[in-house]
Design a protein around this motif. Sequence first.
Motif, PDB file in Angstrom:
ATOM      1  N   ALA A 147     -40.512 -22.636 -49.091  1.00 36.01           N
ATOM      2  CA  ALA A 147     -41.421 -23.728 -48.728  1.00 36.01           C
ATOM      3  C   ALA A 147     -41.096 -24.209 -47.314  1.00 36.01           C
ATOM      4  O   ALA A 147     -40.109 -24.910 -47.108  1.00 36.01           O
ATOM      5  CB  ALA A 147     -41.293 -24.885 -49.714  1.00 36.01           C
ATOM      6  N   PRO A 148     -41.919 -23.845 -46.319  1.00 35.01           N
ATOM      7  CA  PRO A 148     -41.686 -24.301 -44.946  1.00 35.01           C
ATOM      8  C   PRO A 148     -42.271 -25.674 -44.650  1.00 35.01           C
ATOM      9  O   PRO A 148     -42.211 -26.131 -43.514  1.00 35.01           O
ATOM     10  CB  PRO A 148     -42.388 -23.219 -44.113  1.00 35.01           C
ATOM     11  N   ALA A 163     -37.197 -22.736 -58.514  1.00 29.03           N
ATOM     12  CA  ALA A 163     -36.355 -23.234 -57.424  1.00 29.03           C
ATOM     13  C   ALA A 163     -37.047 -22.958 -56.107  1.00 29.03           C
ATOM     14  O   ALA A 163     -37.928 -22.091 -56.005  1.00 29.03           O
ATOM     15  CB  ALA A 163     -34.981 -22.568 -57.452  1.00 29.03           C
ATOM     16  N   LEU A 164     -36.637 -23.702 -55.082  1.00 27.64           N
ATOM     17  CA  LEU A 164     -37.196 -23.548 -53.738  1.00 27.64           C
ATOM     18  C   LEU A 164     -36.095 -23.253 -52.736  1.00 27.64           C
ATOM     19  O   LEU A 164     -34.953 -23.701 -52.897  1.00 27.64           O
ATOM     20  CB  LEU A 164     -37.913 -24.826 -53.299  1.00 27.64           C
ATOM     21  N   VAL A 165     -36.452 -22.540 -51.682  1.00 27.29           N
ATOM     22  CA  VAL A 165     -35.630 -22.436 -50.484  1.00 27.29           C
ATOM     23  C   VAL A 165     -36.444 -23.055 -49.360  1.00 27.29           C
ATOM     24  O   VAL A 165     -37.581 -22.633 -49.108  1.00 27.29           O
ATOM     25  CB  VAL A 165     -35.277 -20.980 -50.124  1.00 27.29           C
ATOM     26  N   ILE A 166     -35.891 -24.088 -48.722  1.00 29.68           N
ATOM     27  CA  ILE A 166     -36.555 -24.646 -47.538  1.00 29.68           C
ATOM     28  C   ILE A 166     -35.813 -24.112 -46.321  1.00 29.68           C
ATOM     29  O   ILE A 166     -34.644 -24.370 -46.129  1.00 29.68           O
ATOM     30  CB  ILE A 166     -36.610 -26.189 -47.570  1.00 29.68           C
ATOM     31  N   GLY A 173     -35.306 -13.833 -37.995  1.00 29.61           N
ATOM     32  CA  GLY A 173     -36.482 -13.167 -38.562  1.00 29.61           C
ATOM     33  C   GLY A 173     -37.712 -14.044 -38.496  1.00 29.61           C
ATOM     34  O   GLY A 173     -37.864 -14.874 -37.604  1.00 29.61           O
ATOM     35  N   HIS A 174     -38.612 -13.865 -39.466  1.00 27.76           N
ATOM     36  CA  HIS A 174     -39.850 -14.646 -39.487  1.00 27.76           C
ATOM     37  C   HIS A 174     -39.536 -16.093 -39.850  1.00 27.76           C
ATOM     38  O   HIS A 174     -38.881 -16.356 -40.852  1.00 27.76           O
ATOM     39  CB  HIS A 174     -40.823 -14.046 -40.507  1.00 27.76           C
ATOM     40  N   VAL A 175     -40.011 -17.005 -39.034  1.00 22.49           N
ATOM     41  CA  VAL A 175     -39.652 -18.412 -39.209  1.00 22.49           C
ATOM     42  C   VAL A 175     -40.889 -19.303 -39.188  1.00 22.49           C
ATOM     43  O   VAL A 175     -41.935 -18.944 -38.655  1.00 22.49           O
ATOM     44  CB  VAL A 175     -38.674 -18.893 -38.108  1.00 22.49           C
ATOM     45  N   GLY A 176     -40.703 -20.493 -39.789  1.00 27.08           N
ATOM     46  CA  GLY A 176     -41.747 -21.515 -39.734  1.00 27.08           C
ATOM     47  C   GLY A 176     -41.572 -22.391 -38.513  1.00 27.08           C
ATOM     48  O   GLY A 176     -40.699 -22.162 -37.675  1.00 27.08           O
TER      49      GLY A 176
END
Length: 362
Positions: A147-148, A163-166, A173-176
């Motif tokens: 979740a960005p 569960a979430l990874v923020i 790598g690919h980023v928000g």
Amino acid sequence: MLPEMTHTDPIAPTSADPRRQAARARLDRLWAAGTSFLGTDVAILGGAMSWISERHLVSAISNAGGFGVLACGAMEPARLAEEIAATQALTRRPFGVNLITMHPQLDDLVRVCLDAGVGHVVLAGGIPSGPVIRAIKDGGARVIAFAPAFVLAKRLVRMGVDALVIEGSEAGGHVGPVSLTVLAQEVLPFIRNIPVFVAGGLGRGDAIVSYLEQGAAGAQLGTRFAASTDSIAHERFKKAFIRANARDAVTSVQLDERFPVIPVRGLFNEGSRRFLRHQAETLRRFQSGELTKEEAQLDIEHFWAGSLRRAVIDGDVENGSVMAGQSVGMISSEQSVREIIDELVNQAVDALIRQEDRMHRE
């Protein structure tokens, strides 16, 4: 019968010092939601990195008490089944599998994970669909999603993820677009009913403690593990990490808003310079009528094709894509995964002891 494992003993107390033991017990309480969810000794996940997060690194992280995550990437189902089986032959401890939601055979990959008894599936690269989430949960596995943004975190919770990874923009790598510092303030106070793991720019245990105290269940690290002795990455790739400073890990540059460039953080090199020149030349060809808008966009998107493998496996760190987070500046030597995790735990314990000292002085 699986072969005899190595390095599977739980992480030992940092010392016989009662203060350190008490601080370690407090750390265990702080990330108890994470360790319980993952089934691990420490709530530290390995970020899934294409070409790097394969059986050796993943099993090393899990055997050291953390939670390794296989990067499926573009693998076909049969290839993923092989990699899962090979990882299971190297560790009896829990590990997860990262699947890209845009993969054309996503449903088949989910079935491979469930058939192999994988307990946690990490969905990345886009918003997962409700049917995929349900299929994983109905198959007996837990779903972790990225979740960005806070609005997406709330949506994913409603969809039933476990569960979430923020992940902040400091990651490799690919980023928000948002830093972990801000993202944590937006999400952690309000998402309390499922574990939330933090990621992006993390390289020290004291930083992890600060997020645990805000409500995080644990942390995900990628860059530090990529340069470990357990990583299959080329020695030139690892040496590039050791030489680099935080400011060397930059996001890819977009020259014209009409031709979007997906933000990817990596070490600036000759390939980065050539990409800028390539964009400029492609824009010129579009403006002169040599290329349609669609052809120009594809030409820009295809520039980096195969370049990550070129850097990681072949060691071409000048022309390949050397994806790295800003925590790369904290890497000063090549350590084993176990040494990295032990160091993170000790730094976290030190931070908690310093905190207690400050409280006693007040």
